[in-house]
Write an enzyme that holds these catalytic residues in place. Structure first.
Site, PDB file in Angstrom:
ATOM      1  N   GLY A 199     -47.697 -15.127   1.294  1.00 26.63           N
ATOM      2  CA  GLY A 199     -46.797 -14.085   1.029  1.00 26.63           C
ATOM      3  C   GLY A 199     -47.014 -12.774   2.043  1.00 26.63           C
ATOM      4  O   GLY A 199     -48.011 -12.320   1.721  1.00 26.63           O
ATOM      5  N   SER A 200     -46.389 -12.217   2.599  1.00 29.47           N
ATOM      6  CA  SER A 200     -46.728 -11.171   3.432  1.00 29.47           C
ATOM      7  C   SER A 200     -45.283 -10.536   4.377  1.00 29.47           C
ATOM      8  O   SER A 200     -44.213 -10.937   4.084  1.00 29.47           O
ATOM      9  CB  SER A 200     -47.701 -11.569   4.658  1.00 29.47           C
ATOM     10  OG  SER A 200     -47.423 -12.688   5.089  1.00 29.47           O
ATOM     11  N   ARG A 201     -45.694  -9.974   5.380  1.00 30.28           N
ATOM     12  CA  ARG A 201     -44.814  -9.298   6.346  1.00 30.28           C
ATOM     13  C   ARG A 201     -45.602  -9.044   7.784  1.00 30.28           C
ATOM     14  O   ARG A 201     -46.599  -9.001   7.939  1.00 30.28           O
ATOM     15  CB  ARG A 201     -44.175  -8.144   5.737  1.00 30.28           C
ATOM     16  CG  ARG A 201     -42.973  -7.567   6.626  1.00 30.28           C
ATOM     17  CD  ARG A 201     -42.307  -6.332   6.082  1.00 30.28           C
ATOM     18  NE  ARG A 201     -42.350  -4.985   6.843  1.00 30.28           N
ATOM     19  CZ  ARG A 201     -41.969  -3.778   6.209  1.00 30.28           C
ATOM     20  NH1 ARG A 201     -41.871  -3.705   4.849  1.00 30.28           N
ATOM     21  NH2 ARG A 201     -42.183  -2.862   6.977  1.00 30.28           N
TER      22      ARG A 201
END
Length: 230
Positions: A199-201
């Protein structure tokens, strides 16, 4: 190719090397739990085996690394990651990248745990600077994550001298940013340069004068979806 076949190839894509430690450990634990469950027998061993096997399958899915085919059209910018566009606006790139304080268009892509997490080069460019910034682990979908969260930024220089940047940002669950790019290296469009675990951006800062062709809410396919035209 049918949509079913395409989806199947995506799910069954081989894992990224970053996932091997998780796959090996969970696989070994699952096998040991199975052996102990059969030999003793032990309810606890069976539970451990099942949980480890479930985690093994999750990692096999999470770290999948499918091949992507960037468009051959000249002068395009493609998505650096899979996910959903959560922010589109004009802001200055991170100060540590040395790209100045003048605002430029930023496209922020949020990656859920169900998305492919491999990062790809948005254009053919030279990596002129890599800057790591230690920070917090807030929800990566919020705007302030760009400033407060742990991040790793890459300043890029195009063949015509224009500059842009791509920034890997850790999230609420993601605690490990991996980047194998080196300063001075040249990458082709769509080429892999890193991955963020769980999970990240990924933020993309366009060259001055270049406007985005996407809007908030759109789903991106890393290495393929066209974000802008140079």
């Amino acid at each position: 190719m049918s949509s079913f076949t395409h989806s199947l190839k995506l799910v069954l894509a081989p894992p990224h090397p970053a996932g091997r430690p998780f796959l090996i450990v969970s696989g070994v634990v699952a096998v040991l739990g199975l052996v102990l469950g059969l030999a003793l027998p032990s309810t606890t061993a069976w539970v451990v085996a099942v949980l480890a096997f479930v985690f093994f399958l999750f990692c096999l899915y999470f770290f999948r690394d499918p091949e992507r085919l960037p468009s051959l059209l000249p002068g395009i910018v493609v998505a650096p990651a899979d996910g959903k566009v959560v922010l589109v606006g004009q802001v200055a790139p991170p100060a540590e990248l040395g790209l100045g304080i003048e605002p430029r268009w930023r496209i922020a892509i949020f990656l859920s745990v169900l998305d492919v997490h491999v990062n790809r080069m948005p254009v053919a460019a030279e990596v002129t600077r890599i800057a790591y910034h230690k920070g917090q682990f807030l929800n990566a979908s919020v705007d302030k994550a760009s400033d407060l969260n742990e991040r790793n930024g890459l300043a890029l220089r195009l063949a015509d001298g224009r500059t842009m940047a791509v920034v890997q940002i850790a999230g609420l669950i993601a605690r490990r940013i991996l980047c194998h790019a080196k300063e001075g290296a040249f990458f082709t469009i769509g080429e892999r340069f890193g991955i963020i675990r769980f999970g990240s951006r990924t933020d993309l800062y366009l060259p001055h004068g270049v406007e985005p062709l996407v809007r908030v809410g759109q789903t991106m396919i890393g290495g393929e979806t066209v974000l802008a035209r140079l």
